[in-house]
Scaffold this active site. Structure first.
Site, short mmCIF file in Angstrom:
data_model
loop_
_atom_site.label_atom_id
_atom_site.label_comp_id
_atom_site.label_asym_id
_atom_site.label_seq_id
_atom_site.Cartn_x
_atom_site.Cartn_y
_atom_site.Cartn_z
CE LYS A 164 -4.27 -1.92 0.34
NZ LYS A 164 -5.01 -1.82 -0.84
CG ASP A 193 -4.01 -0.63 -4.12
OD1 ASP A 193 -4.36 0.31 -4.65
OD2 ASP A 193 -4.76 -1.48 -3.58
CD GLU A 225 -4.74 -2.65 -6.75
OE1 GLU A 225 -3.88 -3.57 -7.05
OE2 GLU A 225 -5.65 -2.68 -5.84
CG ASP A 250 -8.95 -1.91 -6.78
OD1 ASP A 250 -9.92 -2.70 -6.97
OD2 ASP A 250 -8.39 -2.09 -5.62
CE LYS A 274 -10.53 -4.58 -3.48
NZ LYS A 274 -9.53 -4.11 -4.47
O1 LIG Z 1 -6.09 -6.86 -3.79
C1 LIG Z 1 -5.45 -7.50 -3.02
O2 LIG Z 1 -4.38 -7.92 -3.18
C2 LIG Z 1 -5.74 -7.44 -1.46
C3 LIG Z 1 -7.09 -6.98 -1.19
C4 LIG Z 1 -7.13 -5.33 -1.26
O3 LIG Z 1 -5.83 -4.91 -1.33
C5 LIG Z 1 -8.20 -4.29 -0.71
C6 LIG Z 1 -9.05 -5.19 -0.09
C7 LIG Z 1 -10.21 -4.46 0.62
C8 LIG Z 1 -10.42 -3.21 0.10
C9 LIG Z 1 -9.52 -2.49 -0.70
C10 LIG Z 1 -8.57 -3.33 -1.31
C11 LIG Z 1 -7.44 -2.57 -2.29
O4 LIG Z 1 -7.17 -3.12 -3.38
O5 LIG Z 1 -7.46 -1.48 -2.41
MG LIG Z 2 -6.54 -1.62 -4.66
#
Ligand SMILES: O=C(O)CCC(=O)c1ccccc1C(=O)O
Ligand SMILES: [Mg+2]
Length: 347
Positions: A164, A193, A225, A250, A274
Site C-alpha cells: 500500500k 496500490d 494500482e 481498482d 473484487k
Molecule cells: O487485492 C489484494 O491483493 C488484496 C485486497 C486489497 O488490497 C483490498 C481489500 C479491500 C479493500 C480494498 C483493497 C484494495 O485493493 O485497495
Molecule cells: Mg486496490
C-alpha cells in the site's frame, strides 16, 4: 436444483422460464446473520483506517433441504452500498424468497447482488476448496513494516506481494520502495496500490521510479494500482501510454457498471476485480467472457463463504496467470472459520 442453469436475465418473463429450479413456485427459506471481524492491524490506505470488517451471512434452504450460503461484505468507501443499506435490504425481505427476488436486486446494492446470487447458485454445493491452486498475492501493510512482512509471507510460499502506498510522504515511501525492491528475491513480483491517492505528478514520479528500478533489480514490478482518483480515468489512460510499468484500475471499476464504463472509454490495461462488491457474478462472467479483459481478482476481506464464491469466479475467469489478491488473512486478529456451518453457528 440445477445451479449451473441459473442465469439472471433482465426481463421478468425470461427469468421465470429459464429458472425453473427456484421460480415463484419453488421458494427457499431465507435467514441472515450479521458478523464482525476485527483486524489485528487496522488496514491503512489512502482512504483512511479500517478497524473492523462487518458483513452479513445469508442462508437459503430449499424444499429438498439443500442449503445455499452467501455473504454480503460491502465496502462503502470503495463504491458499494453501506452495511446499513444491505441490512435494510435483508430486513425487508420475506422469509420465503424466489430467484425472481434475487435477479431483481437493484444495481445500487452490488454486494447484495453478489451475496444472494452466489447463495442461490451454490445451493447444495459441498465444495469449499476450489481455487486453492491459484497463485495468490500477499498483502503488505503501508510503511516500513512491509520490509519485514514480506519475509514472513515468503516463507509461507507467497511470491507476489502488494504494498500500500499513497499513505505517507512520497519521499519516505520511495525510500522504502527502493529498499524493498533491493531485498526481494529475483522470482518475486511486487504490486503497488495507491488507492487513488496520488496526484498526476506523483504518479509520474512513481512510474518513472518503477521503470528505472526495473533495470537494476531482478524482482518484477507487476503494476501500479489505481494511482489517481476514480474521476481521473483520462489521466490514467494518458499515463498508461508513457511508461513500461503497467497500471491497474481498482476503485475505478468497483462495480460492474463502472467496469463497463471504463472499458467503453477505452481502458485495455489491467482490471482489479473484487467480486464481493462488483455485483451479479453471472453478469460479471458474461462481461469477462465477451471481452477477454486482463483481470486480477481481489479480496474484500470476506469470510470463507464470499471467498469461495469469488475464487470460483477467479478460477474460471483469470487470465495471463495473474496471482489473485486473496492473501489477506494475516490482517485479522482471529483465525478464519474454514466451513460455512461453523461460521454460522458461531454468530
Ligand atoms: O487485492 C489484494 O491483493 C488484496 C485486497 C486489497 O488490497 C483490498 C481489500 C479491500 C479493500 C480494498 C483493497 C484494495 O485493493 O485497495
Ligand atoms: Mg486496490
Amino acid at each position: 436444483m440445477d445451479a449451473d442453469k441459473f442465469v439472471p436475465q433482465h426481463s421478468r418473463s425470461v427469468q421465470v422460464s429459464q429458472c425453473k429450479s427456484l421460480s415463484t413456485q419453488h421458494s427457499a427459506l431465507f435467514t441472515f446473520r450479521p458478523y464482525q471481524r476485527k483486524f489485528a492491524r487496522p488496514l491503512t490506505t489512502h482512504h483512511g483506517v479500517w478497524d473492523i470488517r462487518e458483513g452479513i451471512i445469508l442462508r437459503l434452504v430449499d424444499e429438498t433441504g439443500k442449503v445455499g450460503w452467501g455473504e454480503i461484505a460491502p465496502i462503502s468507501w470503495f463504491g458499494s452500498e453501506t452495511l446499513e443499506q444491505a441490512l435494510d435490504f435483508c430486513r425487508q425481505l420475506p422469509t420465503e424468497i424466489t430467484s425472481e427476488t434475487i435477479v431483481s436486486i437493484p444495481d445500487d446494492l452490488p454486494a447484495c447482488q453478489f451475496g444472494f446470487e452466489s447463495a442461490l447458485t451454490g445451493m447444495g454445493s459441498r465444495q469449499w476448496e476450489v481455487g486453492e491452486n491459484l497463485s495468490c498475492s500477499g498483502l503488505l501493510a503501508a510503511g516500513e513494516v512491509a520490509l519485514q512482512q514480506w519475509q514472513q509471507l515468503w516463507e509461507e510460499g507467497y511470491r507476489t506481494f502488494k504494498w500500500k502506498i499513497g499513505v505517507d510522504a512520497i519521499a519516505k515511501e520511495l525510500a522504502i520502495f527502493d529498499n524493498l525492491c533491493r531485498s526481494l528475491p529475483a522470482s518475486a513480483k511486487l504490486r503497488l496500490d495507491a488507492n487513488g491517492g496520488l496526484s498526476y505528478e506523483a504518479a509520474k514520479l512513481w512510474l518513472e521510479t518503477c521503470d528505472k528500478i526495473q533495470g537494476e533489480v531482478a524482482a518484477e514490478i507487476e503494476f501500479l494500482e489505481q494511482p489517481l482518483p476514480v474521476n481521473e480515468l483520462a489521466g490514467m489512460l494518458e499515463l498508461s501510454k508513457f511508461y513500461r510499468t503497467a497500471i491497474a484500475l481498482d476503485e475505478s471499476v468497483a462495480t460492474l457498471q463502472q467496469l463497463i464504463s471504463c472499458y467503453q472509454q477505452g481502458w485495455r490495461g489491467i482490471f482489479v476485480l473484487k467480486p464481493g462488491i462488483l455485483g451479479s457474478p453471472s453478469k460479471l462472467r458474461q462481461f469477462c467472457q465477451q471481452h477477454e479483459i486482463d483481470a486480477v481478482f481481489s479480496s474484500v476481506f470476506e469470510t470463507v463463504i464470499g471467498r469461495q464464491a469469488a475464487l470460483n469466479l477467479a478460477a474460471e475467469l483469470s487470465r495471463k496467470n495473474r496471482a489473485v489478491g486473496f492473501g489477506v488473512d494475516h490482517f485479522f486478529a482471529q483465525a478464519a472459520a474454514t466451513n460455512p456451518e461453523s461460521l454460522w453457528n458461531n454468530l
